[in-house]
Design an enzyme around this catalytic site. Structure first.
Site: not given
Length: 233
Positions: A154, A192
């Site tokens: 991701s 993230k």
């Protein structure tokens, strides 16, 4: 020693990566340095690469990674002292300091690898301190540090790939735009980019295949901030 233009380009790439996680395009670099053609940028990048300041990532266009900064400037910004919750990583992290075990041969610092972290479908960090890695001191600066192995894709557009090892400075706060280790609902560990949206916290992927996830502030705990990346070929 770097020439003025080499230094200007290195700082421009570094600032752009810090702001967005994405390297600037050759046109953007050309305009920023007020050069007439992109061939000059190619020469500057080659010089920076040969001097060990940047690295071009394989098989990707427009993929640059800043390895080090001149005069011991820390990649990723100035150190900021913050805390850490042991819920994500191996239990005795608080008693391990990255400055405790320097390698005499090259002044590298031994940093504990504390498990795996998700950069994709959420997984829990594996709570096993399996080994340590040697990290250049200019990469991490002061403070307490640990390393995590990446699982998932991701964050690929930020140059972070499955199988990479990330170096994290212990933190319990971070600025918007920082890439962080976040603990969601005290169960799920993930890497993230942090964005603040009013009173909410957004955990943003660097891959269009993944949606940004938004949480209330009481559901997310910041565990640390990305300061470096190690990749083995």
């Amino acid at each position: 020693m770097l020439t003025r233009k080499q230094h200007e380009l290195l700082m421009f790439i570094h600032e752009r990566l810090k702001e967005s996680g994405i390297p600037p395009s050759f046109d953007e670099m050309k305009d920023a340095l007020d050069l007439k053609s992109k061939s000059g940028i190619h020469r500057l990048i080659k010089a920076l690469e040969e001097r060990g300041f940047i690295r071009r990532l394989p098989n990707r266009a427009r993929a640059l990674e800043v390895i080090r900064m001149p005069e011991s400037t820390v990649v990723g910004g100035a150190p900021r002292g913050r805390g850490f919750s042991p819920a994500v990583i191996e239990g005795n992290l608080g008693r391990q300091r990255s400055t405790a075990a320097p390698a005499a041969a090259n002044d590298a610092i031994a940093v504990p690898v504390m498990g795996r972290i998700a950069a994709g479908t959420p997984i829990e960090a594996i709570q096993t301190h399996s080994h340590t890695i040697a990290v250049p001191p200019e990469m991490i600066g002061s403070g307490e540090h640990f390393a995590l192995e990446i699982r998932g894709d991701s964050m690929i557009e930020a140059g972070i790939f499955d199988g990479d090892t990330v170096v994290i400075r212990k933190s319990d706060t971070a600025d918007t735009g920082d890439i962080v280790v976040a603990l969601v609902d005290r169960e799920e560990a993930t890497l993230k980019r942090l964005r603040r949206k009013g009173a909410s916290i957004a955990l943003e992927a660097a891959n269009p295949a993944y949606e940004t996830r938004i949480f209330g502030p009481d559901r997310v705990q910041i565990q640390g901030r990305l300061v470096g990346l190690i990749r083995r070929y």
